[in-house]
Motif scaffolding. Sequence first.
Motif, PDB file in Angstrom:
ATOM      1  N   ILE A 139       0.907  -1.340  -0.001  1.00 59.84           N
ATOM      2  CA  ILE A 139       0.031   0.049   0.001  1.00 59.84           C
ATOM      3  C   ILE A 139       0.791   1.506  -0.022  1.00 59.84           C
ATOM      4  CG2 ILE A 139      -1.713   1.388   1.412  1.00 59.84           C
ATOM      5  CD1 ILE A 139      -2.886  -1.102   2.285  1.00 59.84           C
TER       6      ILE A 139
ATOM      7  N   ARG B 157      -4.705   8.661  -2.640  1.00 66.20           N
ATOM      8  CA  ARG B 157      -5.506   8.108  -3.938  1.00 66.20           C
ATOM      9  C   ARG B 157      -6.315   9.010  -4.316  1.00 66.20           C
ATOM     10  NH1 ARG B 157      -2.477   4.301  -3.500  1.00 66.20           N
ATOM     11  NH2 ARG B 157      -2.956   2.033  -3.979  1.00 66.20           N
TER      12      ARG B 157
ATOM     13  N   THR C 171      -7.362 -10.436  -1.207  1.00 65.33           N
ATOM     14  CA  THR C 171      -6.252  -9.916  -1.855  1.00 65.33           C
ATOM     15  C   THR C 171      -4.994 -10.911  -1.595  1.00 65.33           C
ATOM     16  OG1 THR C 171      -5.470  -9.287   0.614  1.00 65.33           O
ATOM     17  CG2 THR C 171      -6.623  -7.633  -0.580  1.00 65.33           C
TER      18      THR C 171
ATOM     19  N   GLY D 233       0.192  -7.664  -5.102  1.00 67.52           N
ATOM     20  CA  GLY D 233      -0.505  -6.521  -5.177  1.00 67.52           C
ATOM     21  C   GLY D 233      -2.006  -6.672  -5.686  1.00 67.52           C
TER      22      GLY D 233
ATOM     23  N   ASP E 210      -5.591  -2.480  -4.534  1.00 69.25           N
ATOM     24  CA  ASP E 210      -6.017  -1.016  -4.910  1.00 69.25           C
ATOM     25  C   ASP E 210      -7.642  -0.952  -4.396  1.00 69.25           C
ATOM     26  OD1 ASP E 210      -4.599   0.945  -6.269  1.00 69.25           O
ATOM     27  OD2 ASP E 210      -4.514  -0.209  -7.939  1.00 69.25           O
ATOM     28  N   LYS E 211      -8.477  -2.120  -4.654  1.00 69.37           N
ATOM     29  CA  LYS E 211      -9.767  -2.164  -4.247  1.00 69.37           C
ATOM     30  C   LYS E 211      -9.771  -1.835  -2.557  1.00 69.37           C
ATOM     31  CE  LYS E 211     -13.809  -4.790  -4.972  1.00 69.37           C
ATOM     32  NZ  LYS E 211     -14.409  -5.922  -4.888  1.00 69.37           N
TER      33      LYS E 211
ATOM     34  N   VAL F 186      -7.638  -0.486  -0.748  1.00 70.34           N
ATOM     35  CA  VAL F 186      -7.282   0.943  -0.391  1.00 70.34           C
ATOM     36  C   VAL F 186      -8.555   1.998  -0.642  1.00 70.34           C
ATOM     37  CG1 VAL F 186      -5.800   2.983  -0.876  1.00 70.34           C
ATOM     38  CG2 VAL F 186      -4.766   0.704  -0.577  1.00 70.34           C
ATOM     39  N   CYS F 187      -9.224   1.788  -1.798  1.00 73.60           N
ATOM     40  CA  CYS F 187     -10.308   2.720  -2.206  1.00 73.60           C
ATOM     41  C   CYS F 187     -11.294   2.390  -1.197  1.00 73.60           C
ATOM     42  CB  CYS F 187     -10.684   2.272  -3.561  1.00 73.60           C
ATOM     43  SG  CYS F 187      -9.585   2.678  -5.033  1.00 73.60           S
TER      44      CYS F 187
END
Lengths: 708, 123
Positions: A39, A63, A160, A165, A169-170, A172-173
């Motif tokens: 992250i 982000r 995850t 990785g 992303d998902k 973190v969003c």
Amino acid sequence: MPNAAANTTADTTPVVATLPVIAIAGNPNSGKTALFNAITGARQHVGNWPGVTVERKEGLIKRDGNEALLVDLPGTYAFGSRALDETIARDFIVNENPDVVINVVDSTHLERNLYLTLQLLEMDVPVIIALNMYDEANSLNLQIDVEKLSELLEVEVIPTVAVDGKGVDKLVCSAMRIAHANQGRKEQLKTRIAKRTPIIDYGKTIEAEIALLGKHLVDAYESNQGLYWRWQAIKLLEADIAIPKKFESVIDISAARGKTAHDLKAEVAEARARIRQVSGAEAIDLITEARYSHAARIAEAVIGQDSDPAKSSSYAIDRIVLNPWLAYPIFFGVIWVMFKITFTLSEPIAEWFVTLFDMFGSIVRGILMGIGVPLLLVDFLVDGIISGVGAVLEFAPPIFLLFLVISILEDIGYMARAALLSDRLMRAVGLHGKAFIPMILGFGCNVTGILATRSLDSPRDRLISILINPLISCAGRLPVYVLFATAFFKEKRSLVVFSLYAMGVLLAALAAKILSLFIEPDASSTFVLELPPYRMPRISAVLTHTWERGKEFLHKAGTVILLAVAIVWILANMPPGTGPGSPESFIGRIGTAIAPVFKPAGFGTWEAAVALMFGVVAKELIIGTLGVLYSASDASLTLAIQGAWTPLSAYAFMMMVLVYVPCVATIASIRRETGSWQWTTLAVAYTLVLGWILAVLVYQIGMLIGLG
Amino acid sequence: MSDARHLFSLDTAPPQTQNTIVSINCQGPVRRRLMDMGLTPGTQVAVEGAAPLGDPIIVWARGCRLALRCGEAAQITVAPTMDITESSKWLESCSSGRKHRHRQGQRGGGRRRRRQRGNRGSM
């Protein structure tokens, strides 16, 4: 390693109060660190938790124009007050109110990991679950119903694969969305769910007591605070010894409202007594069991019926690695290969380093002379600073290689087996199996070894491991052995060097045994170790880990050693007019004063005394100092040494170098990690006295039996 | 829960058999640690083997492998679980690494273990 290099740039971002805070919590071995790295990438800062020496990692997330602070909590199996790690993680969540907690869950060990998740949910903080190692679960044919898990826990669940990785992303969003939604809200409004029902039903007896205690707590708050009171009531029933700060304030409030703190404590004691009477068991045991049963029920409900929980190849590997006949040959074989790689491969790199620094020195000399800098200053910069620091950085290759191999072994999962295999041996001298890794790291650098003792749970085990670590011969001492052994023992030099390493281990074992007799046994010392499955090492994880360990050494070279090198040079060249490193220089006079102390050990020369003195700054400096002192009078260091030492006094000197006083950086880390000047003084004193006694014994006994 | 004659401490439990934890007989931090690691009364546990010097031992509990010292294991009282054959078959096939052997048995065993844990009160 671009990431790693960026880490050192001192971006000591203070915790900006306005940023939303995201915390990462999870079990050890759940891939928490990998996720944190995935992250934050380079934007991270490593510090310590206030007042303690447990590492605190923070990073900045950016982000879509939004920012948040990511805090990595220590990996724990529970949120009690049993261990320092657990207290830190729990207190952060309770006192600092993160806007969302990312709970990293190992998909392949769902049941065990959910035990922590349930405790997190009870704390009534906003939670999002990273169902990590999802690929591994798939390859083990474990089909996890993500939606159902999310439904049962009433939180968002995102699969995850942190090391690749995937899903990050998902995650973190979603985390950012929740964090921003919650940021600035009062803590009671930070909600994880709309429907606020207790996550676990503890059964009639306990629930009655929770309700009773809860009533007092809600009274104290004057509002019901979501389900937070429930968690507090549970914690009070669990008899959690260390009460978080916020609890104290509640007790204060209740005191102000006419109910004294004593009343509340008495009521808790009564509640526990009632539970004991009705169910014949302690409340904390019943609560733990209930949590685990609930975790098991959820795991059963979400793991598909078609799943074939066939075990990975780890079992097959362990049949060999832990085989009664093969285990120890493999164990010692691995250690042998580790050292072989470290010292064989590092040699050419180290030579390349030397050439590089020589070149750099002459280029700098050329430039400085060209622009008319005074000769004395040029000498200081080139001969003093550059070659001095260069001499120390020569040790970077073996140290980094050793740490690289150790990190690979850890990543594979072998180090847990090594701890298991060494436990019985280590226990014979009062140590813990987990103390094996700090000891091995000590062969690279004692500072790193001492830092690694943080993985030990019991303060006593940790203290002993810290105090004996300096006896493990670090890489900085090797060149002294190599130089002297080559000068005096020729073809037997490998044997001589090995004898010193073995002596170091032997003395460490002996010291551990003696210390363990005097330091009171610790009831909390346990050896319950999870054996993680074997995994393929991931390059990025291995490199990050290596760097984190090795940078301590570079830091030392850049600060303490740089300063010391400057002082050595100045003392050796002052007062003006004396030859560099001559007996009339300041350094020569100090050395002459100390030298007689080492006469019984056979090396009572002022040069030896000075070299030992500067060896306290860094063992790497011993050879460098001897070089400076003898190059004034002799061309070749080997020849000079052959003139001043005999084989016997050389061995005594090497013994002294092995044992005497840890270097300044090590002393500083002993102080920091033990938090006590007494223990630090003891570490310095006992090594100094022991080193001197051993050196004198070697020399005197050698003389007696006619080796001199 | 079980006949007193069949109780033994975990360190003396025969390897490769399923046992149920009856009680943890120590107090304080060691008890907490053992329980936090999932070794609670009622848990299914099997001794998988021992380190080459006989100590620590390796046990299988709650889908995980744990190493613990004999001294700690001695504090845990266990009773053999009823359907030893099913579970031991399951374990045997796990520990031998032969994934496809007893595939059907593995599944059955896996589910059964969970069921037992679910209603252990009635055992």
